[in-house]
Design an enzyme around this catalytic site. Structure first.
Site, mmCIF file in Angstrom:
data_model
loop_
_atom_site.group_PDB
_atom_site.id
_atom_site.type_symbol
_atom_site.label_atom_id
_atom_site.label_comp_id
_atom_site.label_asym_id
_atom_site.label_seq_id
_atom_site.Cartn_x
_atom_site.Cartn_y
_atom_site.Cartn_z
ATOM 1 N N ASP A 1 44.713 62.870 26.416
ATOM 2 C CA ASP A 1 43.602 63.504 25.710
ATOM 3 C C ASP A 1 42.669 64.047 26.784
ATOM 4 O O ASP A 1 42.028 63.291 27.514
ATOM 5 C CB ASP A 1 42.889 62.474 24.842
ATOM 6 C CG ASP A 1 41.746 63.076 24.022
ATOM 7 O OD1 ASP A 1 41.318 64.204 24.339
ATOM 8 O OD2 ASP A 1 41.276 62.407 23.090
ATOM 9 N N ILE B 1 51.845 78.357 21.573
ATOM 10 C CA ILE B 1 51.850 79.110 22.831
ATOM 11 C C ILE B 1 52.216 78.203 24.010
ATOM 12 O O ILE B 1 52.991 78.585 24.880
ATOM 13 C CB ILE B 1 50.471 79.768 23.052
ATOM 14 C CG1 ILE B 1 50.214 80.847 21.995
ATOM 15 C CG2 ILE B 1 50.382 80.378 24.451
ATOM 16 C CD1 ILE B 1 48.800 81.401 22.011
ATOM 17 N N GLY C 1 48.615 70.868 26.506
ATOM 18 C CA GLY C 1 48.900 71.271 25.133
ATOM 19 C C GLY C 1 50.221 72.004 25.027
ATOM 20 O O GLY C 1 50.359 72.960 24.259
ATOM 21 N N GLY D 1 43.757 73.246 23.241
ATOM 22 C CA GLY D 1 42.528 73.643 22.545
ATOM 23 C C GLY D 1 42.587 73.266 21.084
ATOM 24 O O GLY D 1 43.659 73.009 20.526
ATOM 25 N N ALA E 1 32.585 80.584 21.536
ATOM 26 C CA ALA E 1 31.766 80.197 22.685
ATOM 27 C C ALA E 1 32.610 79.504 23.746
ATOM 28 O O ALA E 1 32.455 79.757 24.948
ATOM 29 C CB ALA E 1 30.627 79.282 22.236
ATOM 30 N N SER E 2 33.511 78.631 23.312
ATOM 31 C CA SER E 2 34.347 77.912 24.275
ATOM 32 C C SER E 2 35.287 78.867 25.000
ATOM 33 O O SER E 2 35.510 78.735 26.210
ATOM 34 C CB SER E 2 35.153 76.810 23.565
ATOM 35 O OG SER E 2 36.168 77.340 22.728
ATOM 36 N N LYS E 3 35.846 79.829 24.282
ATOM 37 C CA LYS E 3 36.799 80.757 24.895
ATOM 38 C C LYS E 3 36.098 81.786 25.783
ATOM 39 O O LYS E 3 36.644 82.211 26.806
ATOM 40 C CB LYS E 3 37.624 81.443 23.797
ATOM 41 C CG LYS E 3 38.548 80.494 23.046
ATOM 42 C CD LYS E 3 39.549 79.812 23.980
ATOM 43 C CE LYS E 3 40.581 78.999 23.222
ATOM 44 N NZ LYS E 3 41.596 78.382 24.112
ATOM 45 N N TYR F 1 34.381 77.948 18.619
ATOM 46 C CA TYR F 1 35.620 78.367 19.290
ATOM 47 C C TYR F 1 35.379 79.585 20.184
ATOM 48 O O TYR F 1 35.819 79.621 21.339
ATOM 49 C CB TYR F 1 36.671 78.687 18.225
ATOM 50 C CG TYR F 1 38.039 79.011 18.762
ATOM 51 C CD1 TYR F 1 38.867 78.010 19.263
ATOM 52 C CD2 TYR F 1 38.518 80.321 18.753
ATOM 53 C CE1 TYR F 1 40.138 78.306 19.746
ATOM 54 C CE2 TYR F 1 39.787 80.629 19.228
ATOM 55 C CZ TYR F 1 40.593 79.621 19.713
ATOM 56 O OH TYR F 1 41.849 79.922 20.200
#
Length: 239
Positions: free
Chosen positions: A53, A14, A9, A82, A147-149, A145
């Site tokens: 991807d 960032i 990404g 992300g 939860a994923s982080k 989001y």
């Protein structure tokens, strides 16, 4: 010595700043991007853009093969890619929950697993995962989001224990609100509300996050692993 660096990404926000920082230091930088065209500024710096991807294992494998052919084995991985699909829990679809987890957490699993293969052989490597302050504080409307982080922290610390004896470190950088296109899309009312909770009373610049990532990938951070480094202006203090 120039290293082979992969920033997932790395085409905007960032990730773009991180790619710039490593390229400016003389490293061989590859970035992944999912759609559109890679930034010309990175191409001009000699970075290698690879369409990938990270939700597709086959594309991840192909990306690594291309990077290894042109830059050698990946020595520094920055897992930054992300997505967000914000919605209150009762309105959030299972598809939106799963899509965010598959990109942010499972996608990181895919790229880290592939990078670890070469790092284990070399008995050296740096893995840096980009999490978020909301992974520790939570955020209404972002259960997927957050939860994923949060998952990235447990993932990183487990990986640090698995790989540490082979000279590989794995750390997390946890930004707060950063001045990117994503943050600028938020309403002025919401921006003011956020800044009211930030002790430094401003957004971070992407370059400030990139500087911490570069430090964690440097020799100076050789004895740091399993750490979560906040770059959030104090927003997440106490978590």
């Amino acid at each position: 010595m120039s290293r082979s660096v992969l920033v997932t990404g790395g085409n905007r926000g960032i990730g773009l700043a991180i790619a710039h920082a490593f390229a400016a230091a003389g490293d061989k930088v590859a970035i992944t991007y999912r759609s559109g065209e890679p930034p010309q500024e990175l191409v001009d710096l000699g970075c290698l853009p690879v369409r990938c991807d990270i939700t597709e294992s086959e594309q991840v494998e192909q990306a690594y093969k291309e990077i290894e052919e042109k830059h050698g084995k990946v020595e520094v991985l920055v897992a930054n890619a992300g997505i967000t699909r914000d919605q209150l829990l009762l309105r959030m679809s299972e598809e939106d929950f799963s899509a965010v987890l598959d990109t942010n957490l499972t996608g990181t699993f895919r790229v880290a697993k592939r990078a670890a293969r070469g790092m284990l052989r070399a008995k050296a490597g740096r893995i840096v995962l980009i999490s978020s302050v909301v992974g520790m504080t939570g955020s209404a409307g972002q259960v997927n989001y957050a939860a994923s982080k949060a998952g990235l922290i447990g993932f990183s610390r487990s990986l640090a224990r698995e790989l540490g004896s082979r000279g590989i470190t794995c750390n997390v950088v946890s930004p707060g609100w950063v001045d990117t296109d994503m943050a600028r899309a938020v309403s002025e009312e919401r921006r003011a509300e956020v800044l009211a909770g930030v002790p430094l009373a401003r957004y971070a610049q992407p370059e400030e996050v990139a500087g911490v990532v570069r430090f964690l990938a440097s020799d100076a951070a050789a004895y740091i692993t399993g750490a979560v480094i906040p770059v959030d202006g104090g927003l997440g203090m106490g978590h």
